[in-house]
Design a protein around this motif. Structure first.
Motif, PDB file in Angstrom:
ATOM      1  N   LEU A   1     -12.743 -52.907   3.535  1.00 56.06           N
ATOM      2  CA  LEU A   1     -13.425 -51.820   3.054  1.00 56.06           C
ATOM      3  C   LEU A   1     -14.556 -51.873   4.430  1.00 56.06           C
ATOM      4  O   LEU A   1     -14.298 -50.185   4.831  1.00 56.06           O
TER       5      LEU A   1
ATOM      6  N   LEU B   1     -10.881 -46.548  -4.182  1.00 58.26           N
ATOM      7  CA  LEU B   1     -11.974 -47.996  -4.870  1.00 58.26           C
ATOM      8  C   LEU B   1     -11.639 -48.134  -6.177  1.00 58.26           C
ATOM      9  O   LEU B   1     -11.336 -49.153  -6.819  1.00 58.26           O
TER      10      LEU B   1
ATOM     11  N   ASP C   1     -20.017 -44.439  -4.929  1.00 57.57           N
ATOM     12  CA  ASP C   1     -19.205 -45.553  -5.523  1.00 57.57           C
ATOM     13  C   ASP C   1     -18.438 -46.193  -4.717  1.00 57.57           C
ATOM     14  O   ASP C   1     -18.170 -47.594  -4.492  1.00 57.57           O
ATOM     15  N   LEU C   2     -19.197 -45.887  -3.242  1.00 52.65           N
ATOM     16  CA  LEU C   2     -18.420 -46.578  -1.935  1.00 52.65           C
ATOM     17  C   LEU C   2     -19.839 -47.307  -1.920  1.00 52.65           C
ATOM     18  O   LEU C   2     -19.301 -49.025  -1.530  1.00 52.65           O
TER      19      LEU C   2
ATOM     20  N   MET D   1     -19.754 -50.594  -4.466  1.00 46.53           N
ATOM     21  CA  MET D   1     -18.838 -51.242  -3.591  1.00 46.53           C
ATOM     22  C   MET D   1     -19.264 -52.403  -2.679  1.00 46.53           C
ATOM     23  O   MET D   1     -18.958 -53.765  -2.114  1.00 46.53           O
TER      24      MET D   1
END
Length: 206
Positions: free
Chosen positions: A138, A101, A163-164, A167
Motif C-alpha cells: 500500500l 482497496l 477511501d485511500l 486505509m
C-alpha cells in the motif's frame, strides 16, 4: 434518498457513500441495519439489497448496493458536483484505486480494523508478516500515486482520496510506521468536513 448503513457506523464502504452524498449536497435519510442481529438477512432488507450487505441506497424506488457502484451511479445521475476526476484516465485510476482497496489488504484490515480508527481501540499488536507485507504494498503504491507536495491524488479531491485516506489511517492511528508525506496526506484528507461528520458520528460501543 435513503442510505442504509451498519448500526455501529463502522463500515468503510458506508462511509464512502455517506461522504459522496454529503459532497454532492444530496438530501438523504440514514437507516441503520443491525448486522449483529442479522437484520441484513431479513426479507425486508433483501427486497432493498440484492447482496444483503451495507451500504445500499433507495433512490426514489431504485435500489442499489456495493459502495463503488453507488458512488459511480451518484456521479452519473448528479453530475453538478463531481466526486471523480473528469479526465477519463484519472477517473479510471480513481476507480482502480477504489476496487483495489475493496478487494485486497485483508490481513491489514483484520489487524487494523475500523474500530481502531473510529473507536480508538488498541490494535492487537505489531503487524504479522502478511499484514506488514500488505501495508508495504500500500505504501509503495501511494508513494508512486501521490504527487510531491500535494494532499490529493489528482490535483483536487475525489472520493478515491477518502477511501485511500481511511486505509492509510488504519496504520497512522495505530502508530505503525508511515512516511511523513503519506501521513500528512491522510491527515489532510481526514479534515474534510464530510469525512469528519462520519468520523465523529454516533456509534454503539461494543
Amino acid at each position: 434518498m435513503r442510505l442504509f448503513i451498519d448500526s455501529n457506523h463502522l463500515s468503510p464502504y458506508a462511509m464512502s457513500v455517506f461522504v459522496a452524498l454529503r459532497e454532492k449536497s444530496i438530501p438523504f435519510e440514514t437507516v441503520r441495519v443491525d448486522l449483529q442481529k442479522g437484520e441484513h438477512h431479513e426479507p425486508t432488507y433483501g427486497a432493498i439489497s440484492m447482496t444483503r450487505r451495507v451500504p445500499s441506497i433507495d433512490d426514489d424506488g431504485f435500489h442499489l448496493s456495493e459502495s463503488s457502484a453507488i458512488c459511480e451511479y451518484l456521479d452519473d445521475k448528479y453530475p453538478a458536483t463531481p466526486i471523480y476526476p473528469r479526465d477519463i484516465t484519472r477517473k479510471a485510476r480513481a476507480r482502480e484505486i477504489q476496487a483495489w482497496l475493496r478487494s485486497d489488504f485483508k490481513p491489514l484490515r483484520e489487524q487494523r480494523s475500523t474500530e481502531v480508527v473510529f473507536l480508538g481501540r488498541t490494535p492487537p499488536g505489531p503487524l504479522p508478516d502478511d499484514a506488514r507485507a500488505a501495508a508495504q504494498r500500500l505504501l509503495d503504491a501511494v508513494d508512486g500515486l501521490l504527487p510531491a507536495g500535494q494532499t490529493s491524488l489528482f490535483g483536487s479531491w475525489s472520493i478515491a482520496d477518502t477511501d485511500l485516506a481511511l486505509m492509510l489511517n488504519r496504520l497512522v492511528i495505530a502508530g505503525d510506521p508511515v512516511p511523513e508525506r503519506v501521513a500528512e496526506y491522510a491527515h489532510a484528507q481526514w479534515q474534510r468536513p464530510s469525512v469528519q461528520e462520519w468520523a465523529t458520528g454516533r456509534r454503539a460501543v461494543r
